[in-house]
Each structure stands twice: as C-alpha cells, then as structure tokens.
Write an enzyme that holds these catalytic residues in place. Sequence first.
Site, PDB file in Angstrom:
ATOM      1  CB  ILE A 436       6.859   8.585  -0.981  1.00 32.01           C
ATOM      2  CG1 ILE A 436       5.869   9.550  -1.633  1.00 32.01           C
ATOM      3  CG2 ILE A 436       6.125   7.407  -0.384  1.00 32.01           C
ATOM      4  CD1 ILE A 436       4.950  10.298  -0.678  1.00 32.01           C
ATOM      5  CG  ASP A 494      10.705  -6.019  -1.250  1.00 29.68           C
ATOM      6  OD1 ASP A 494      10.182  -5.954  -2.357  1.00 29.68           O
ATOM      7  OD2 ASP A 494      10.066  -6.271  -0.206  1.00 29.68           O
ATOM      8  CE1 TYR A 517       4.574  -5.589 -15.034  1.00 33.47           C
ATOM      9  CE2 TYR A 517       4.139  -5.593 -12.678  1.00 33.47           C
ATOM     10  CZ  TYR A 517       4.811  -5.086 -13.764  1.00 33.47           C
ATOM     11  OH  TYR A 517       5.733  -4.095 -13.594  1.00 33.47           O
ATOM     12  NE  ARG A 520       7.212  -6.238 -10.291  1.00 31.12           N
ATOM     13  CZ  ARG A 520       8.273  -5.880  -9.572  1.00 31.12           C
ATOM     14  NH1 ARG A 520       9.410  -5.671 -10.176  1.00 31.12           N
ATOM     15  NH2 ARG A 520       8.176  -5.724  -8.273  1.00 31.12           N
ATOM     16  CB  CYS A 521       8.699 -13.411 -10.720  1.00 29.54           C
ATOM     17  SG  CYS A 521       8.425 -14.222 -12.298  1.00 29.54           S
ATOM     18  CB  CYS A 648       0.850   2.661  -3.694  1.00 29.85           C
ATOM     19  SG  CYS A 648       2.345   2.539  -2.750  1.00 29.85           S
ATOM     20  CG  HIS A 657     -16.006   7.039   6.960  1.00 31.07           C
ATOM     21  ND1 HIS A 657     -16.050   8.301   7.526  1.00 31.07           N
ATOM     22  CD2 HIS A 657     -16.811   7.084   5.873  1.00 31.07           C
ATOM     23  CE1 HIS A 657     -16.857   9.070   6.803  1.00 31.07           C
ATOM     24  NE2 HIS A 657     -17.333   8.360   5.801  1.00 31.07           N
ATOM     25  CG  HIS A 700       3.823   4.878 -11.154  1.00 25.07           C
ATOM     26  ND1 HIS A 700       3.160   5.744 -10.312  1.00 25.07           N
ATOM     27  CD2 HIS A 700       4.032   3.753 -10.445  1.00 25.07           C
ATOM     28  CE1 HIS A 700       2.967   5.153  -9.150  1.00 25.07           C
ATOM     29  NE2 HIS A 700       3.485   3.946  -9.200  1.00 25.07           N
TER      30      HIS A 700
HETATM   31 ZN   LIG Z   1       3.556   4.278  -2.959  1.00 31.92          ZN
END
Ligand SMILES: [Zn+2]
Length: 762
Positions: A436, A494, A517, A520-521, A648, A657, A700
């Site tokens: 990816i 990033d 979350y 995490r910021c 993702c 569509h 992940h």
């Molecule tokens: Zn991804």
Amino acid sequence: MTSHVVGYPRMGPKRELKFALESMWDGKTQAADLEQVAKDLRASIWKQMSEAGVSMIPSNTFSYYDQVLDTTAMVGAVPARYGWTGGEIGHDVYFSMARGNKTKPAMEMTKWFDTNYHYIVPELSGETKFVYSSRKAVSEYKEAKELGVDTVPVLIGPVTYLLLSKGDKSAPKGFNTLSLLDAILPVYKEVITELKEAGASWIQLDEPKLVMDLEASQYEAFKKAYAVLGEVAQVKLLVETYFTDLPAEAYKTLCDLPIAGFGVDLVRGNKTLSLIKEHGLPEGKTLFAGVVDGRNIWANDLAASVAVVEELQAKLGKDNVVVSTSCSLLHSAVDLKNETKLDSELKSWMAFAAQKLLEVVAVAKAVSGQKDEAFFAANASAQESRRNSPRVHNKAVKEAAAALAGSEHRRSTPVSSRLEQQQKYLNLPILPTTTIGSFPQTPELRRVRREVKSKKISEEDYDKAIKAEIDSVVKLQEELDIDVLVHGEPERNDMVEYFGEQLDGFCFSANGWVQSYGSRCVKPPIIFGDVSRPKAMTVYWSTYAQSVTKRPIKGMLTGPVTILNWSFVRNDQPRSETCYQISLAIKDEVEDLEKANITVIQIDEAALREGLPLRKSEHADYLRWAVHGFRITTCGVKDTTQIHTHMCYSNFNDIIHSIIDMDADVITIENSRSDEKLLSVFREGVHYGAGIGPGVYDIHSPRIPPTEEMADRARKMLAVLESKVLWINPDCGLKTRKYAEVVPALTNMVNAAKQLRAELAN
Ligand SMILES: [Zn+2]
C-alpha cells in the site's frame, strides 16, 4: 447573562494525561501517580473556567479513556469476559475493556459521530443487568465543590448510550438495544438523585443522537426516558445536542420533554435557528445557544455571535437564553498560549479551548450590557485582517478553482481500455502483487528526520540516509518478487502533514493536540489560506526509487479529500472550495510525476468515507464534490498512466457507486478484518470494471498469516471478481509493523499469488 461550556479537553495543555497513562500502562508508575495527575488537571480546568467567569462549568467531562466507556462503567455493563463480579469498577477492569489484557481482547472502538474522536462501543444483550457501579460523576462533582466550584455534572444520556451500543455475541440478529431502556433508567435515576443530594442544581445529559435521522420509535424512547428522569424533583435537566442541525421532529420532541432546557449547535448547520424562530420555546424552558465553535480553532466573530444571541433573546425572552459552545471543546486544541511556532498574526485569528472560554463569557457579558470594549475591538480587527490578508487570499488560486465549475473532469477513455493499454507497458502477471505504500518506520529513520529538521545533520547526510533506505526497501521487494514496488516513504512523518508542510495555505501548531482515542492524540494541520503548490513535493524521491529498479515504482500521494478531512479547515469558505484548491495542487503533482516517467501513481483517499455528513439528506452533495475533487487530480494523465487509490475501510457498500465514479484504474481496500463484508457488494451484482485489491493480510496485527489463509481469501474474491482485475496486496501501509513480521508475511503473500496463478493456468 449566563454562560455555559458543554465540555473541555482532558489531556492537558502539554498532554500530561497521555504521559501519565502510558507510564502507568508500562508499569513505570503507580495508579496513585496517575490519579494525582488527573486530579491536578481537573482542578486546573475548573479554576481556569471559574477565573474566566464561566457561570455553568461542566464536571465529569474528564475521562481516563473515553466518556462512553465511563458510562458503561457507571451502569455496570461490563462484558462477562473481563471477569468482573460486582462492586465499584477499578482501573484493571476499566483498562481491560479499553485496551484488552493478557488473555482478553479489547472492546470494539469506533468513531464518535463525524469527529476523529473514538469511543468504546458498549456490548449489550437481553441478559445485561444494569447496576450502578462507578460513582465517578458524583465524586467529580464533590471534588469540584471542595475546591469552591459548583459544577454541572455531565452524563451521556441513556437513549444516546443505548443507540451507540451493539448487541453482544449472544444477542439475536437485529437485537434492538433500545429494548433495554426500562432496565437502564433506574441506574440513571439513582445517579441523578445522588448528584442532586450532593448539591447539583443542573445536570447535563448529552443526547447527540437527536441530530441524526431517527425513527418514530426512537423519538418515543426519548419521551419515555425523560418522563422517568424528570420525576426526580428539585433538579434541572439540560439535554445537550450537537454536531449539526436538529431535525424539526427532534426540536419538537425537545420542546415537549419535561426538562429545564436544551442545547443546540448553531455553528454547524443553519437550519436550527429558523426552527427556533418559527416554533419558539415552551414556557419555563431555557435554550443553550451554542455559538462558539467547539470543532475548530478559529476565533469567534464576536459581533456576529452577539447578534444571534440578541435575536434569540428578543424572540424567547431575556432570561431564557444561555450562551454556550456548539459542542464539547474536546474537539479543539487546548491552549494557544503554548504556541511557539505560529506567528502573532496567525495566532490573532485563532482560539483554542482556553480562548474559547473567554469568548463564551465575552458574548454573555456583552449581551447583558457589560461589553468588554477592548476585547471586542481586538477581535474585530483580527477578523478584519483575516478577511483581507494576502496570506489568506490568492487571486490566481481562486480563479483556477472557480474555472473548474461546469466540467466533470473525467478521463476520456473508459477504464477497461485504459487497463489494456497500461498492461502493454507494465506487462504484469495475472493477480499482480503490490503493497500500500509505507514500509516499517524504524527509530533510526525517525532520528534522521528529526535531526535534519533541527539542523543536527546536514541535508547531504539526510539525502544519503533516505536513499540508502529506499535502496534497501526496493531491493527487499525485488527479492520478495513483488510486481509493483513502492519506495517505502522513509521521508514522511505523516501522510497529511508531509504534504501540508510543502503546500502554501497550511500552518502547523507546536501543541495543538486533539484526543483521538485513549492516550492517542493527533495534531491536525491548519488550513488558513488558499492552497497552492510552490514546487514538486514527491518527484525527487519517486524518481530516485525508479532509477534503482526495472520494475514499476508507484508514486505515492495523499488525496485532496483526505488532506481536507484530517485538517482543521477554514470556516470562511465552503469545504468543497478548499477541497478543489487542494485537488488542483495534487493534480500538478500527478502530472509532474507522469512527466518524470512514473507510470503508476497512487492517490490515497483513506478518509473519503469518514467525511460523510451525519444526515443522509446531505450525503449526495458531499459525495458529488468529494469524488469530483478526486477526479480533478487524475483527469489530465495519459491512458497509459495507471492511477491507483487506497481506502482503509471496507464498509462502503452504501457508497460503492461513488467509489466507481472516482474512476481510478486500481483500488486497494481493507478487507481482511471485516469478514470480507466488502465482497457482498459484488455478490449482489454490482459491476466493478477497474482493478481491485481487497487486502489479504491484516497489517493491524503482528500475526503472520500463512500462505494458505491468504490464498483462501483470494479464492473467495475470485468467486465474485474476474481474475484479470484482481490484485493481491495487504490491507494498509506497513509503517507500524516490524520487519520481522513484514518479511515473512509478504513472502507468504507472494507465494499465495503464485499458487493461485498456477491454479488459474490449469
Ligand atoms: Zn489504509
């Protein structure tokens, strides 16, 4: 006049809570250390609001992880697998639900409405027994009171809580979580009674679900719930809504509920104001007018807010309106005071959470005739300078964006014949393999990037280090026998920031962190002006990578919609206009890559889906300009240039569509985590003519999927997709993984592709 704040960031101005949490999770500090940091943070927030002059200060908006998880603890809805047997819920059980433990996985996490904040999804069933099990709301109320601050305790309302929940594994298909309303209300009643006994006169119940498209039975649930909660005497209930306009039915419902007041978001959406003007407010109810934006970092136009509040007062009565924030300030950055990177002019245009407190109070005071003239004058001149600044407005960019109107920006050749022409150049095997984009980000790479920024190493040393990394990533992919290679993105911190830093119209804060979350910021780039591209951004590294291999290298770009959705955006022009400006900048980059002989170019739109508006009636318009924005970037390339895109997530059956309408040549998508949900859309007969690579490997997880497992996944795809369009690739970029995991996993992936090619040849 009364001022009110819906909620406040809990991380602290320097992310103190994050570091305290992570240090305890790592076993470096004790629970008592974390609790002390948390207590100090709460005290400083209450003190700050009280000194700012906010009259209704929230409590219980602090959380060690997430306010929905706090509610799960409050009502004792702990899933059985965590072995909780009753009593007050402690850190062990709480953090096990949030993060999993040695033996049990965490609960599911999902996005909080259309924000980038994530909550822990409650798991309920017909067997769930609700028991009052966390007295956090009461203890925080008392804690503030001991500090001399009488607060408004905040709870997630019972109907929103149930609507955000899901049926657990034992629940029958189609289990309606609202069927638990009767069971959960006694706990809420107990909490409200205890808060009242502790001295609370107002209690805020957040019911943001009221802004969504609801069914009649769901409105009935609100009526039922508040009929019960309204029975608790001598306490005023405030029902808070936010994130977009209220539907007319929701407004009517709120007017009819036995509550003392309700809050509305007057920033996002402009229809609620007309509803209020049209229907007024029943006798004895108070309207909390959210005029200060909790979702952004821009200074409020104070004069405009005063005008709105005065208009409301004229209609509803002087004492029936309270000035408030549009939603919790959780979604803004914390304090502009700590900004060292932004210059003073940019700072004068902005307000983070701490500054927004002052704005709420200033509006309330001005409306009651105690206008702070100096504060208003400074605000007016900042608004004026932002409106006219040449840093914001670029005539050429505006003209180029305006010239886009009326054109569809479609490539003229249909995708099937483009794919044939591309194949003549690329000469790829059937079921081509690719990744990816990113490869593992080592501490060494982070060090090199940090040191070139701080000028500790020279540009030449940096160049050498990045090229060495590209060499090794390309060589590895050749050894693995992958067909379309990537350069691995060692130069990127990033996927949005990297582009923002090179585009005009963006700026970056030093401490503008927003909770995503748990601990995490994220620090979103800030788009403050018209966007343009002074020079090529990725061509140098992509052409270097192409120079060291004969196989095709994919040029890697982030798409305009994703850049838009992951930034703080301008509030002085529509999002679509900002998107089109970014599209034009990315279009130039695409064409520069093509000129440099990069014939495969991937434009990631990881965040296309998450930008969907909350209400269905607004989806079509968003998808129209977002998909158009993507097509603008690619419409100028030759038929032989292959455009890839990546997403993702796989739950796009409802927007398939629009995805087809993006007209990419190849799309790679998450697939392995979601039980191949994605494939159902093709089973249902949707025809997708372009190349497609549903991920066969879940990046992940550190787990290395065996060859046979990936081959099986691909076989399922071949049952619904033609072999000539199928690609074999992982779910997402590999930057969070380690080489020890990536090398064997990719080896198995390529072997799976070869095995299938052999099967197809037979
Ligand atoms: Zn991804």
